[in-house]
Design an enzyme around this catalytic site. Structure first.
Site, PDB file in Angstrom:
ATOM      1  N   GLY A  42       0.956  -0.991   0.006  1.00  0.00           N
ATOM      2  CA  GLY A  42       0.046  -0.272   0.279  1.00  0.00           C
ATOM      3  C   GLY A  42       0.823   1.464   0.076  1.00  0.00           C
ATOM      4  N   LEU A  45      -0.950   7.568   2.139  1.00  0.00           N
ATOM      5  CA  LEU A  45      -0.757   7.920   3.123  1.00  0.00           C
ATOM      6  C   LEU A  45       0.110   7.106   4.416  1.00  0.00           C
ATOM      7  CD1 LEU A  45      -3.323  10.708   3.471  1.00  0.00           C
ATOM      8  CD2 LEU A  45      -1.256  10.896   2.771  1.00  0.00           C
ATOM      9  N   GLY A  47       0.950   3.991   4.110  1.00  0.00           N
ATOM     10  CA  GLY A  47       2.116   3.053   3.155  1.00  0.00           C
ATOM     11  C   GLY A  47       3.305   3.896   2.852  1.00  0.00           C
ATOM     12  N   HIS A 268     -22.049   8.463   6.067  1.00  0.00           N
ATOM     13  CA  HIS A 268     -20.695  10.859   6.006  1.00  0.00           C
ATOM     14  C   HIS A 268     -22.118  10.971   6.172  1.00  0.00           C
ATOM     15  CE1 HIS A 268     -19.638  14.132   5.142  1.00  0.00           C
ATOM     16  NE2 HIS A 268     -18.048  13.729   5.634  1.00  0.00           N
ATOM     17  N   SER A 286     -17.880  17.891   1.048  1.00  0.00           N
ATOM     18  CA  SER A 286     -16.196  17.897   2.304  1.00  0.00           C
ATOM     19  C   SER A 286     -17.637  17.895   3.345  1.00  0.00           C
ATOM     20  CB  SER A 286     -15.232  18.660   1.996  1.00  0.00           C
ATOM     21  OG  SER A 286     -14.993  19.031   3.279  1.00  0.00           O
ATOM     22  N   ARG A 332     -20.723  13.080  12.999  1.00  0.00           N
ATOM     23  CA  ARG A 332     -21.316  12.141  11.209  1.00  0.00           C
ATOM     24  C   ARG A 332     -22.683  11.389  11.557  1.00  0.00           C
ATOM     25  NH1 ARG A 332     -15.445  10.833   9.097  1.00  0.00           N
ATOM     26  NH2 ARG A 332     -15.516  13.194   7.900  1.00  0.00           N
ATOM     27  N   HIS A 403     -18.667   6.016   4.366  1.00  0.00           N
ATOM     28  CA  HIS A 403     -17.656   6.482   3.963  1.00  0.00           C
ATOM     29  C   HIS A 403     -15.976   6.152   4.656  1.00  0.00           C
ATOM     30  CE1 HIS A 403     -14.813  10.050   3.298  1.00  0.00           C
ATOM     31  NE2 HIS A 403     -14.936  10.488   4.721  1.00  0.00           N
ATOM     32  N   GLU A 427      -6.188   3.243   7.356  1.00  0.00           N
ATOM     33  CA  GLU A 427      -7.575   2.829   8.092  1.00  0.00           C
ATOM     34  C   GLU A 427      -7.688   0.723   8.140  1.00  0.00           C
ATOM     35  OE1 GLU A 427     -10.059   5.012   5.079  1.00  0.00           O
ATOM     36  OE2 GLU A 427     -11.494   3.381   5.803  1.00  0.00           O
TER      37      GLU A 427
END
Ligand SMILES: Cc1cc2nc3c(=O)[nH]c(=O)nc-3n(C[C@H](O)[C@H](O)[C@H](O)COP(=O)(O)OP(=O)(O)OC[C@H]3O[C@@H](n4cnc5c(N)ncnc54)[C@H](O)[C@@H]3O)c2cc1C
Ligand code: SF4
Ligand code: FES
Lengths: 640, 255
Positions: A42, A45, A47, A268, A286, A332, A403, A427
């Site tokens: 991966g 971000l 990895g 989300h 967003s 959320r 999400h 994640e």
């Protein structure tokens, strides 16, 4: 059999644990680092940041990704921002407050020690990214700007227009490419990990399939790091990138890695509602939009009027009404569930009555259109491209969509799974968000894991194996794993059924959304446990995968991924059924307060559920990691 | 308002990198104008599979115009007719009933076709590896607010940093140059105070790596037209200026 799960949390007080632990961990000296091989699967971000940092330290790193370039991982799509306890705004933020907000936001289902560490290193991430040239938003004086995000009462979110994930990933990617050019990192793109290879109870490598040539390749190492993202695509329709899947984590699960809290998924609140059957994914708007947009629906059922024809008196600003303190900025799960309630009541808006309004007219009257355009211009453009409607003149329509997935492979304090030598970041692990993740905290966690945690903790594991070469790929364990992959490919190609992989994925998604979506109940979950296996059985009998295994074959790639999602979906249902409480993103209709809020059962469920694979056809075993709260008092979340 | 339209597609099919390619015609009937261009291809593929034919290979990931994975030549235009829009964000409301649509992969020597509409764009990563970074090891960074950056500078750097690495600029360029892509990354970093230490080395290395893989830029300006992020061509001019300076400075620094 496993005993009770030990997260190996260091002793000592919360605010010194990490510092003390870093000091007490064994180090690998610089010359010895180059004697260790580390595989990072991966290059999102988590990895990319880890691989770059490990390469800088001198380890021999191999990065595997199924993308055509490390610049493209799903992380690239994150819009809103990244949290950090810098307190640049002098509004009372602190490491402790970020820790507290995250624990509370996660509905007291995350580990205190992990979350405190996350808040602690958050500040270093901003420094690192800025030094790499990440163009965060700035104020006129040239200093960094912040915004506030759902679930927080301070402004601690750093952002780069509506493209924060893109800019952070490009920063990590550039650091990674620097190491690739320097020769410390070997990069294999379009390589999909399909097996984890184990030897003597430890992770010693992986087997990949080259997506262009179909070649099946073994890779060995002293440690394997998975940074392979979340499983939101189990719902078929989600905001995740199309290629996201659970395969890497799932194949590790099948080799013994525990899968924790699979039922914790996040919906989300602000996505564009689906428009038809051919819809291939949902697009997030967003959450930062909730800073300036007001959410409402008509008071009357089936109000056919256009939004501007509905006077204020006939509108229901339901979040502001029910939660005066937080208003449109409630977390959320709260925002999502309330939107579902009003739509289920028949007060939804849009052609399919499947949305609620997010209205900027007030903010534009207050600040002027130019200010709104500067803040959200690219999001407004995106909305218009997709819907054909202009949000500067007509309120946006939004509806919740899947999400993020808080569940994932179980890891201890050092980010190692229960399988020695197998580390999990970003994640893909379960660790820091409890039952609900706060906005702008996934980027923070991915980069905290990759830049500042794993590069330390992995040394503590490796130091035991100094002088031991990595197992050769000619060992039988590798040949066996390669054979398993080859068999799998032939199996898909020989079924010769009638329906496509996507067809089954879509059908699975509908079941998961209906039964394991925003609100769950016993009857639905039991149905899920009978209908999912039935559909899975049909899938394995009737899927049609054309072509061959020695070329670029996208149906073949997807076939295995969807098969894993089927197995995961069943585990999600089982996990959701067993967790007889509501917490965060897991809302059991049987467990709610009289005014419809989630009701936890702290006496019986203040623990992590981590599931152990028992082989095909046998349900997994549920293990528990008890969560101890020594610093924070468990309260019923209230955003009123 | 959504409607259904019937289309005729001429799609490039090529079995593999060294196979001969050719156009194949498909009728795509009953396509909703609310569908995206890629959803239209999903529908066509679904029908192909039902009919027992291998689906058309095309790439996408985010389907939000941010990852740069998608990218098709649509009627000779990179990413199709809508300005500032990646293929995945193009919707069928841009087309009319009865339209003929020609769909091809990016065409450039440095982007070999892998299969059908998918190409290999690894040469772009090589340009980044040549200098598209600021050398700062993890943990070595000073406090982020130590160096204020004027808002205008940060904003301009951002305009350059917005590049999604899709390669449309290469596909649109008569010389198949990757100058807009390269210039966007060079200027993103050269504009920022943090990027100054390596400014001249970066510029020379990236431009020359670009030229080793791709054609040379002769200022046609087609790239700017095709770019889904509307990266301004000014960045190319600035990069050319930096490159000339770099040649002088780097020699002095070396000498
Ligand atoms: C639309 C959207 C907006 C978001 N906005 C925000 C935000 O504003 N703030 C925030 O904090 N978070 C946000 N998030 C969440 C956040 O973006 C993600 O949680 C985070 O980026 C995940 O990063 P990662 O590195 O863990 O995984 P990913 O970025 O998903 O990377 C996974 C990597 O693993 C590779 N991989 C996976 N499986 C395999 C395999 N079998 N073999 C080889 N390689 C494999 C992939 O190629 C990829 O490189 C958002 C998410 C979405 C969907
Ligand atoms: S400059 Fe534009 S066209 Fe070229 S790669 Fe970047 S985004 Fe694509
Ligand atoms: S699929 Fe990501 S930009 Fe089009």
């Amino acid at each position: 059999m496993l005993g009770s799960l030990d997260a190996r949390i260091p002793a000592g007080s919360l605010d010194t644990k990490w510092t003390d632990h870093k000091f007490s961990m064994r180090l690998v000296n610089p010359n010895n680092k180059r004697r260790f091989d580390i595989i990072v699967v991966g290059s999102g971000l988590a990895g990319a940041s880890a691989a770059a940092s490990l390469g800088e330290l001198g380890y021999r790193v191999k990065v595997l990704t199924y993308h055509d370039s490390p610049r493209r991982a799903h992380s690239i799509a994150a819009q809103g921002g990244i949290n950090a306890a810098k307190n640049y705004q002098n509004d009372g933020d602190s490491v402790y407050r970020l820790f507290y907000d995250t624990i509370k936001g996660g509905d007291y289902r995350a580990r205190e020690a992990n979350v405190y560490r996350l808040a602690e290193v958050s500040v270093d991430i901003i420094d690192q990214a800025t030094a790499q040239g990440v163009p965060f938003a700035r104020e006129y004086g040239g200093l960094l700007d912040n915004r506030s995000f759902g679930g927080a009462q301070v402004s601690r979110t750093f952002y780069a227009r509506g493209q924060t994930g893109q800019q952070l990933l490009l920063g990590a990617y550039s650091a990674l490419m620097r190491q690739v050019a320097a020769g410390t990192v070997e990069l294999h793109t379009r390589s999909e990990m399909l097996e984890l290879v184990m030897h003597d109870g430890r992770a010693v490598g992986v087997v990949t399939r080259d997506l262009i040539t179909g070649e099946i390749v073994s890779h060995s190492a002293h440690a394997v790091v998975l940074a392979t993202g979340g499983y939101g695509n189990v719902y078929f329709l989600s905001t995740n990138a199309k290629m996201c899947n659970v395969t890497a984590a799932w194949r590790a699960h099948r080799k013994g890695a525990l899968f924790a809290n699979p039922c914790y998924t996040q919906i989300h609140p602000t996505c564009i509602p689906a428009s038809d059957d051919f819809q291939s994914k949902l697009t997030l708007m967003s959450e930062s939009l909730r800073n300036d947009g007001r959410i409402w629906v008509p008071l009357a059922h089936d109000d056919g009027r256009a939004p501007h024809e509905i006077p204020d008196a006939d509108r229901d600003y339901f979040l502001e009404r029910k939660y005066p303190a937080f208003g449109n900025l409630v977390p959320r799960d709260v925002a999502s569930r309330n939107a579902k309630t009003v739509v289920d009541e028949g007060r939804g808006v849009g052609p399919l009555r499947n949305g609620v309004y997010l209205d900027f007219s007030g903010a534009m009257a207050r600040d002027g259109e130019a200010v709104i355009r500067a803040k959200y211009g690219n999001l407004f453009d995106m909305y218009e491209r997709i819907t054909g409607e202009d949000p500067y003149t007509v309120p946006m329509r939004i509806y919740p969509a899947t999400h993020y997935t808080m569940g994932g492979l179980w890891v201890d304090y050092e980010l190692m799974s229960n399988v020695p030598g197998l580390f999990v970041m970003g994640e893909a692990n379960f660790s820091d968000h409890g039952a609900n993740r706060l906005g702008a905290s996934a980027l923070m966690q991915g980069l905290a894991d990759g830049y500042f945690i794993l590069p330390y903790t992995i040394g503590n594991y490796l130091s035991d194996y100094l002088g031991d070469p990595a197992l050769g790929t000619s060992e039988p364990v590798f040949a066996d794993a390669e054979q398993a992959v080859a068999n799998e490919m032939s199996r898909w190609l020989s079924i010769g059924g009638t329906r496509s992989v996507d067809h089954y994925h879509r059908e699975l998604g509908k079941l998961v959304w209906d039964y394991i979506g925003m609100a769950r109940n016993k009857t639905g979950l039991e149905k899920a446990l009978s209908e999912i296996p039935a559909l899975r059985e049909e899938y394995h009998r009737n899927v049609r995968v054309l072509g061959s295994a020695d070329t670029l074959n996208q149906s073949l790639e997807k076939a295995g991924r969807v098969a894993d999602l089927f197995e995961l979906a069943e585990l999600m249902a089982r996990d959701a059924l067993t967790r007889e409480e509501s917490c965060g993103g897991h809302f059991r209709e049987e467990h709610q307060t009289t005014d419809g809020e989630a009701m936890r059962d702290d006496d019986n469920f203040t623990h992590v559920a981590a599931w152990e694979w028992n082989g095909e056809g046998t349900p997994q075993t549920r293990h528990r990691e008890e969560l101890e709260f020594e610093n924070v008092e468990l309260t019923q979340r209230s955003y009123k | 308002m959504s409607a259904e339209i019937n289309l005729t597609l001429k799609v490039w099919r090529q079995a593999g990198p060294s196979a001969e390619g050719r156009f194949v015609t498909y009728e795509a009937d009953g396509i909703s104008t609310d569908a995206s261009f890629l959803e239209m291809l999903d529908i066509v593929n679904e029908r192909l599979i039902e009919a027992g034919d291998e689906p058309i290979v095309f790439e996408s990931d985010c389907r939000e115009g941010i990852c740069g994975t998608c990218g098709l030549m649509i009627n000779g235009q990179a990413h199709g007719p809508q300005k500032g829009t990646a293929t995945c964000q193009l919707h069928m409301r841009s087309f009319s009933d009865g339209d003929h649509i020609v769909i091809e992969p990016w065409r450039a020597t440095s982007f070999p076709v892998l299969r059908d509409l998918a190409v290999d764009r690894r040469a772009m990563d090589a340009i980044i590896g040549a200098g598209g970074y600021i050398s700062v090891n993890t943990g070595a960074a000073p406090d982020a607010n130590l160096t204020p950056v004027p808002k205008e500078t940060a904003d301009t750097a951002f305009d350059a940093a917005a590049c999604i690495g899709c390669g449309a600029c290469v596909a649109a360029c008569p010389n198949s140059a990757a100058q807009l892509f390269t210039a966007a990354k060079v200027q993103h970093l050269n504009l920022l105070p943090q990027g100054q230490a390596q400014r001249w080395a970066r510029t020379e290395a990236m431009v020359e790596t670009m030229e080793a893989f791709f054609g040379s830029c002769t200022n046609h300006g087609e790239c700017e037209e095709a770019c889904p992020k509307e990266i301004p061509i000014d960045f190319i001019a600035w990069t050319n200026r930096d490159y000339i300076k770099a040649k002088v400075k780097n020699r002095k620094l070396a000498g």
